[in-house]
Scaffold this motif. Structure first.
Motif, PDB file in Angstrom:
ATOM      1  N   TRP A 197      37.013  34.833  41.586  1.00 16.61           N
ATOM      2  CA  TRP A 197      37.745  35.376  40.451  1.00 16.61           C
ATOM      3  C   TRP A 197      36.821  35.991  39.405  1.00 16.61           C
ATOM      4  O   TRP A 197      37.268  36.823  38.607  1.00 16.61           O
ATOM      5  CB  TRP A 197      38.604  34.296  39.787  1.00 16.61           C
ATOM      6  CG  TRP A 197      37.814  33.171  39.179  1.00 16.61           C
ATOM      7  CD1 TRP A 197      37.418  32.030  39.809  1.00 16.61           C
ATOM      8  CD2 TRP A 197      37.307  33.083  37.851  1.00 16.61           C
ATOM      9  NE1 TRP A 197      36.702  31.228  38.964  1.00 16.61           N
ATOM     10  CE2 TRP A 197      36.612  31.847  37.750  1.00 16.61           C
ATOM     11  CE3 TRP A 197      37.362  33.913  36.737  1.00 16.61           C
ATOM     12  CZ2 TRP A 197      35.992  31.442  36.578  1.00 16.61           C
ATOM     13  CZ3 TRP A 197      36.740  33.505  35.562  1.00 16.61           C
ATOM     14  CH2 TRP A 197      36.070  32.276  35.490  1.00 16.61           C
ATOM     15  N   SER A 200      34.143  40.427  42.201  1.00 19.60           N
ATOM     16  CA  SER A 200      34.452  40.450  43.627  1.00 19.60           C
ATOM     17  C   SER A 200      33.233  40.175  44.500  1.00 19.60           C
ATOM     18  O   SER A 200      33.365  39.764  45.649  1.00 19.60           O
ATOM     19  CB  SER A 200      35.063  41.804  44.006  1.00 19.60           C
ATOM     20  OG  SER A 200      34.161  42.858  43.712  1.00 19.60           O
ATOM     21  N   GLY A 206      37.718  29.858  45.496  1.00 18.34           N
ATOM     22  CA  GLY A 206      38.638  29.851  44.381  1.00 18.34           C
ATOM     23  C   GLY A 206      38.143  28.880  43.324  1.00 18.34           C
ATOM     24  O   GLY A 206      37.164  28.145  43.540  1.00 18.34           O
TER      25      GLY A 206
END
Length: 217
Positions: A197, A200, A206
């Motif tokens: 996040w 990229s 995550g």
């Protein structure tokens, strides 16, 4: 992190100082904004809360009022460790690893306690494995549910006025990030948390997906 991670540009000392000064202005703006939010948090209304919830601790049965240990404020971390589980949630464990010396909280009339629905023997075994000394009690009488905890984690804040207890604040999800010093350190580095996040090119993790119990890395 992948080997294709984009590294910062290489510039002269003067160019670096210009960029650093520009970022510093934004950091100061962010600090002022965070201070304003903290002030709003302090002004939140509070709700009366039952002081008689019972917990099981190393010294036996204690009430919510007892958890204050005579201080005016109480921070409760709702830890994900259910009855029958041998190990606690990796994310919760990451957070507890980052709890500092409690004397600093005590100096500001504030107590911190961890609660979980696991039995006290299960809690004590996991604490011993992790090397923790943080106060931790077992709760199974609806306290977590009444705090809005449904199998997850969270942070509740309480204020004591005599024998009356009031709930003043609650947060969960990424609201818990603010309690994790390791993340604050990583946020200072060019590679950051190395989670997808952020940018990229930083990886595929995550938020929190890379966290492990400290004896499992």
């Amino acid at each position: 992190m992948t080997e294709t991670t984009t590294l910062p540009d290489i510039v002269s000392q003067d160019e670096w100082q210009i960029a650093r000064d520009a970022l510093l202005a934004e950091e100061k703006e962010l600090t002022r904004a965070a201070d304003a939010v903290a002030a709003q948090r302090r002004r939140l209304p509070m709700v009366r809360f039952d002081a008689g919830y019972e917990f099981e601790g190393p010294q036996g049965r204690v009430s919510l009022l007892d958890l204050f240990e005579g201080r005016r404020q109480l921070i409760v971390y709702h830890f994900m460790l259910a009855p029958g589980q041998e190990a606690g949630c990796p994310g919760c464990s990451f957070l507890v690893d980052n709890i500092g010396h409690l004397a600093h909280l005590h100096a500001r009339d504030t107590t911190l306690s961890v609660v979980a629905p696991a039995t006290l023997p299960e809690i004590e075994r996991y604490k011993e494995r992790m090397g923790w000394t943080v106060p931790w009690v077992s709760t199974r009488d609806g306290f977590n549910a009444d705090c809005g905890i449904d199998g997850g984690f969270g942070v509740s804040v309480f204020l004591r006025d005599g024998d009356d207890v009031f709930r003043t604040y609650f947060t969960t999800a990424r609201g818990g990030d603010q309690l994790v010093g390791t993340l604050r350190y990583l946020d200072l580095t060019p590679l950051g948390r190395q989670e997808a996040w952020e940018e990229s090119s930083r990886g595929t993790d995550g938020p929190g997906h890379w966290w492990k119990r400290h004896d499992e890395y």
